[in-house]
Design a protein around this motif. Structure first.
Motif, PDB file in Angstrom:
ATOM      1  N   LYS A   1      -7.986  14.843  31.655  1.00  0.00           N
ATOM      2  CA  LYS A   1      -6.724  15.646  31.370  1.00  0.00           C
ATOM      3  C   LYS A   1      -7.549  16.790  33.072  1.00  0.00           C
ATOM      4  N   ASN A   2      -8.849  16.967  33.850  1.00  0.00           N
ATOM      5  CA  ASN A   2      -8.743  17.569  34.686  1.00  0.00           C
ATOM      6  C   ASN A   2      -9.633  17.087  35.726  1.00  0.00           C
TER       7      ASN A   2
ATOM      8  N   ASN B   1     -11.600  15.460  28.614  1.00  0.00           N
ATOM      9  CA  ASN B   1     -10.933  16.260  29.334  1.00  0.00           C
ATOM     10  C   ASN B   1     -11.061  16.097  30.965  1.00  0.00           C
TER      11      ASN B   1
ATOM     12  N   ASN C   1      -4.380  14.745  35.191  1.00  0.00           N
ATOM     13  CA  ASN C   1      -3.515  13.902  34.474  1.00  0.00           C
ATOM     14  C   ASN C   1      -3.532  12.347  34.944  1.00  0.00           C
TER      15      ASN C   1
ATOM     16  N   ALA D   1      -3.224   9.609  25.990  1.00  0.00           N
ATOM     17  CA  ALA D   1      -4.557  10.270  26.205  1.00  0.00           C
ATOM     18  C   ALA D   1      -5.572  10.280  25.098  1.00  0.00           C
TER      19      ALA D   1
ATOM     20  N   THR E   1      -1.473  11.243  29.607  1.00  0.00           N
ATOM     21  CA  THR E   1      -1.478  12.761  29.436  1.00  0.00           C
ATOM     22  C   THR E   1      -1.117  12.206  28.052  1.00  0.00           C
TER      23      THR E   1
END
Length: 111
Positions: A84-85, A81, A93, A100, A96
């Motif tokens: 990503k955020n 999370n 990101n 990730a 990714t």
């Protein structure tokens, strides 16, 4: 005069810190020949390329927080999370896809 100098220094530090966090190669382009996908053992290499500028090569932090025991407080899903955020000064990101996943697995094991 001191306020202007301080503002210039802080602005420069912020720009340099954010530039270091977003570094690394763009592996989305097809370069022909070999594959650019990382194997399971390459999480450290991905971290070194994309994250160590802020979190340090030894995970002890710098611009970003210390990650030596991040798995003790965050699960793999929590780490995904953040990747990503973004969080705080960390942009979203930076890492990714499969990379990730590998980095999140690797960091979640740091307890």
């Amino acid at each position: 005069m001191k306020k202007k100098l301080l503002a210039l220094l802080m602005g420069t530090s912020l720009v340099m810190g954010l530039a270091a966090c977003g570094g690394g190669n763009d592996n989305t382009k097809d370069k022909g020949g070999g594959t650019e996908t990382a194997s399971a053992g390459d999480a450290q290499k991905i971290f070194d390329q994309k994250c160590s500028g802020c979190h340090g090569g030894d995970l002890t932090g710098g611009v970003g927080p210390n990650l030596t025991k991040v798995g003790a407080t965050l699960s793999k899903d929590d780490i995904l999370n953040v990747l990503k955020n973004g969080k705080g000064q960390m942009p979203a990101n930076v890492v990714t896809g499969d990379d990730a996943e590998k980095v999140a697995d690797w960091l979640a094991a740091k307890k």
